[in-house]
Design a protein around this motif. Structure first.
Motif, PDB file in Angstrom:
ATOM      1  N   GLU A 126       0.804  -1.217   0.000  1.00 41.42           N
ATOM      2  CA  GLU A 126       0.000   0.000   0.000  1.00 41.42           C
ATOM      3  C   GLU A 126       0.842   1.274   0.000  1.00 41.42           C
ATOM      4  N   ALA A 127       2.104   1.172   0.412  1.00 40.31           N
ATOM      5  CA  ALA A 127       2.995   2.338   0.393  1.00 40.31           C
ATOM      6  C   ALA A 127       3.734   2.473  -0.936  1.00 40.31           C
ATOM      7  N   GLY A 128       3.484   1.566  -1.862  1.00 38.52           N
ATOM      8  CA  GLY A 128       4.169   1.598  -3.148  1.00 38.52           C
ATOM      9  C   GLY A 128       5.496   0.868  -3.157  1.00 38.52           C
ATOM     10  N   ASN A 129       5.843   0.210  -2.046  1.00 37.00           N
ATOM     11  CA  ASN A 129       7.078  -0.572  -2.009  1.00 37.00           C
ATOM     12  C   ASN A 129       6.941  -1.819  -2.873  1.00 37.00           C
ATOM     13  N   LEU A 130       8.000  -2.169  -3.575  1.00 36.41           N
ATOM     14  CA  LEU A 130       8.085  -3.447  -4.267  1.00 36.41           C
ATOM     15  C   LEU A 130       8.727  -4.448  -3.315  1.00 36.41           C
ATOM     16  N   VAL A 131       8.054  -5.575  -3.087  1.00 33.33           N
ATOM     17  CA  VAL A 131       8.538  -6.575  -2.131  1.00 33.33           C
ATOM     18  C   VAL A 131       8.773  -7.890  -2.861  1.00 33.33           C
ATOM     19  N   GLY A 132       9.934  -8.475  -2.636  1.00 28.86           N
ATOM     20  CA  GLY A 132      10.239  -9.812  -3.137  1.00 28.86           C
ATOM     21  C   GLY A 132      10.568 -10.718  -1.969  1.00 28.86           C
ATOM     22  N   LEU A 133       9.886 -11.852  -1.881  1.00 25.74           N
ATOM     23  CA  LEU A 133      10.111 -12.804  -0.789  1.00 25.74           C
ATOM     24  C   LEU A 133      10.990 -13.948  -1.269  1.00 25.74           C
ATOM     25  N   VAL A 134      12.065 -14.199  -0.531  1.00 22.46           N
ATOM     26  CA  VAL A 134      12.913 -15.361  -0.754  1.00 22.46           C
ATOM     27  C   VAL A 134      12.743 -16.276   0.454  1.00 22.46           C
ATOM     28  N   HIS A 135      12.180 -17.453   0.236  1.00 22.02           N
ATOM     29  CA  HIS A 135      11.982 -18.379   1.341  1.00 22.02           C
ATOM     30  C   HIS A 135      13.317 -18.862   1.886  1.00 22.02           C
ATOM     31  N   GLY A 136      13.394 -18.934   3.205  1.00 20.73           N
ATOM     32  CA  GLY A 136      14.597 -19.409   3.845  1.00 20.73           C
ATOM     33  C   GLY A 136      14.611 -20.909   4.006  1.00 20.73           C
ATOM     34  N   VAL A 137      15.745 -21.429   4.447  1.00 17.59           N
ATOM     35  CA  VAL A 137      15.855 -22.852   4.741  1.00 17.59           C
ATOM     36  C   VAL A 137      14.834 -23.223   5.808  1.00 17.59           C
ATOM     37  N   GLU A 138      14.685 -22.358   6.810  1.00 19.96           N
ATOM     38  CA  GLU A 138      13.637 -22.508   7.816  1.00 19.96           C
ATOM     39  C   GLU A 138      12.589 -21.444   7.524  1.00 19.96           C
ATOM     40  N   ARG A 139      11.458 -21.853   6.959  1.00 21.05           N
ATOM     41  CA  ARG A 139      10.473 -20.899   6.480  1.00 21.05           C
ATOM     42  C   ARG A 139       9.583 -20.386   7.600  1.00 21.05           C
ATOM     43  N   GLY A 140       9.199 -19.109   7.460  1.00 25.11           N
ATOM     44  CA  GLY A 140       8.268 -18.488   8.400  1.00 25.11           C
ATOM     45  C   GLY A 140       8.960 -18.053   9.683  1.00 25.11           C
ATOM     46  N   TYR A 172      12.812 -10.733   3.076  1.00 30.15           N
ATOM     47  CA  TYR A 172      11.973  -9.845   2.279  1.00 30.15           C
ATOM     48  C   TYR A 172      12.866  -8.762   1.681  1.00 30.15           C
ATOM     49  N   LEU A 173      12.978  -8.751   0.361  1.00 28.38           N
ATOM     50  CA  LEU A 173      13.778  -7.752  -0.335  1.00 28.38           C
ATOM     51  C   LEU A 173      12.833  -6.618  -0.720  1.00 28.38           C
ATOM     52  N   VAL A 174      13.033  -5.452  -0.129  1.00 31.80           N
ATOM     53  CA  VAL A 174      12.049  -4.367  -0.228  1.00 31.80           C
ATOM     54  C   VAL A 174      12.670  -3.159  -0.921  1.00 31.80           C
ATOM     55  N   PHE A 175      12.075  -2.782  -2.038  1.00 29.61           N
ATOM     56  CA  PHE A 175      12.492  -1.610  -2.796  1.00 29.61           C
ATOM     57  C   PHE A 175      11.534  -0.489  -2.402  1.00 29.61           C
ATOM     58  N   THR A 176      12.012   0.426  -1.570  1.00 28.43           N
ATOM     59  CA  THR A 176      11.125   1.308  -0.819  1.00 28.43           C
ATOM     60  C   THR A 176      10.899   2.659  -1.483  1.00 28.43           C
ATOM     61  N   VAL A 212      11.700 -14.161  12.951  1.00 31.64           N
ATOM     62  CA  VAL A 212      13.086 -13.746  12.744  1.00 31.64           C
ATOM     63  C   VAL A 212      13.420 -13.532  11.272  1.00 31.64           C
ATOM     64  N   ALA A 213      12.413 -13.419  10.429  1.00 29.71           N
ATOM     65  CA  ALA A 213      12.663 -13.053   9.039  1.00 29.71           C
ATOM     66  C   ALA A 213      13.389 -11.708   8.979  1.00 29.71           C
ATOM     67  N   THR A 214      14.117 -11.494   7.890  1.00 35.80           N
ATOM     68  CA  THR A 214      14.876 -10.267   7.701  1.00 35.80           C
ATOM     69  C   THR A 214      14.280  -9.451   6.566  1.00 35.80           C
ATOM     70  N   ARG A 215      14.154  -8.150   6.796  1.00 38.41           N
ATOM     71  CA  ARG A 215      13.757  -7.240   5.720  1.00 38.41           C
ATOM     72  C   ARG A 215      15.004  -6.468   5.290  1.00 38.41           C
ATOM     73  N   VAL A 216      15.270  -6.480   3.992  1.00 42.79           N
ATOM     74  CA  VAL A 216      16.418  -5.764   3.440  1.00 42.79           C
ATOM     75  C   VAL A 216      15.873  -4.684   2.507  1.00 42.79           C
ATOM     76  N   THR A 217      16.282  -3.444   2.733  1.00 44.54           N
ATOM     77  CA  THR A 217      15.712  -2.337   1.959  1.00 44.54           C
ATOM     78  C   THR A 217      16.775  -1.630   1.112  1.00 44.54           C
ATOM     79  N   ALA A 218      16.345  -1.210  -0.066  1.00 47.59           N
ATOM     80  CA  ALA A 218      17.090  -0.258  -0.899  1.00 47.59           C
ATOM     81  C   ALA A 218      16.021   0.644  -1.499  1.00 47.59           C
ATOM     82  N   HIS A 219      16.232   1.952  -1.487  1.00 46.88           N
ATOM     83  CA  HIS A 219      15.112   2.827  -1.848  1.00 46.88           C
ATOM     84  C   HIS A 219      15.095   3.205  -3.314  1.00 46.88           C
TER      85      HIS A 219
END
Length: 343
Positions: free
Chosen positions: A32-46, A206-210, A49-56
């Motif tokens: 809803e904020a216009g961010n592009l989000v890409g999810l990469v599933h981890g070895v242990e899913r869900g 979560y790879l987030v293009f903010t 402790v998931a990580t969000r990585v941002t680049a604007h």
């Protein structure tokens, strides 16, 4: 570099990133904020402790403040910079119906004290720093013509495409808007490495293009509040200055604090350890006049933990210069860190 992406109008940059990201991740969406989000599933899913990585996505730009009777456009900055950061010259006015070119100008240097606005900026006369009150956009058009193009107060104005060429010299590259296009490139490169080499992160990432980072980290804070996870890592340009003991030819800059928060020491220490293990000579830094998606999110309580990973950059918020190896180095550190996290 040539794609316009002013704050709040990042659509074109987002489309390019979506095209590149979609084949590399497990899911993509736009929030809803216009961010592009890409999810990469981890070895242990869900899990939390998931990580969000941002680049604007957004870039420093300008807003039309008003249009004078002669068609001159007055500006206010959108983000923290001054006319000298961009330099005088062509700008693109992104009207609703047409994008028009104008020229950001101060006026003639061949003037006297009678031209007070110009005179006061001369080093040997008024000696005031060039500011937004001193400059204007010569449009060569009437107010009616500007209105027909959909240009009005609030219209975004960007450095024109003719000034946005990437320059390569020696071991370095230079351009406007390495902030944050270079970090975006690094994030996409990391996603490609994960996909092609099968190097899944330990936990979901979560790879987030903010959006709207330059005006308060708005998109990043929204993503940090709404996505699962306890940590956000911002990918950014990092100032290369003696004040911080950082150099443009050094390894990745790891932030320990900035103007808004102290980054979590265990996260910063881990990033330093990863970069050192890769032989990249990390540069630990305590930054002053600096903010990021991660520090905004930490300061406003949208995330429990925050980290900062930067490409060492000369002339941040100006004509920026990075080493050729800075982008792959950032991507390598990120991929390695995500694989190690919480194992």
């Amino acid at each position: 570099m040539s794609t316009y992406g002013p704050c709040g109008q990042e659509d074109d940059v987002r489309r390019v990133c979506l095209r590149e990201l979609e084949p590399l991740v497990d899911e993509t969406w736009i929030d809803e904020a216009g961010n592009l989000v890409g999810l990469v599933h981890g070895v242990e899913r869900g899990g939390r402790v998931a990580t969000r990585v941002t680049a604007h996505l957004d870039e420093l730009s300008m807003l039309v403040k008003r249009i004078e009777d002669d068609g001159t456009v007055r500006l206010t900055p959108l983000g923290t910079m001054y006319p000298g950061n961009f330099g005088l010259g062509p700008v693109a006015m992104l009207g609703d119906r047409a994008t028009l070119c104008g020229v950001l100008t101060l006026g003639s240097e061949h003037t006297t004290k009678e031209s007070q606005r110009i005179w006061e900026t001369k080093p040997d006369q008024g000696d005031k720093a060039l500011d937004w009150l001193h400059v204007y956009v010569f449009t060569g058009r009437t107010p009616e013509e500007l209105s027909d193009a959909g240009i009005r107060p609030g219209t975004r104005v960007c450095v024109d495409r003719t000034k946005r060429t990437l320059v390569e010299f020696g071991d370095y590259v230079g351009s406007y808007f390495m902030d944050d296009r270079a970090a975006i490139t690094a994030l996409l490169r990391a996603a490609r490495t994960i996909r092609e080499e099968g190097r899944r992160p330990a936990r979901d990432a979560y790879l987030v293009f903010t959006t709207n980072e330059e005006v308060g980290g708005i998109g990043g804070s929204y993503a940090s509040r709404t996505l699962p996870g306890d940590l956000v890592i911002a990918l950014e340009v990092g100032p290369s200055e003696p004040e911080y003991g950082t150099t443009v030819h050094g390894g990745p800059v790891i932030g320990y604090s900035d103007a808004l928060c102290a980054y979590d020491k265990d996260v910063a220490d881990a990033l330093v350890d990863v970069a050192g293990g890769l032989g990249l000579s990390p540069q630990a830094a305590v930054l002053g006049a600096f903010e990021s998606d991660a520090s905004h999110a930490k300061a406003n309580g949208s995330t429990a933990k925050a980290g900062l990973l930067c490409l060492p950059t000369l002339s941040t918020h100006g004509y920026e210069v990075i080493a050729r190896q800075a982008v792959p180095a950032m991507a390598d550190v990120l991929v390695d860190y995500l694989q190690r996290r919480d194992r």
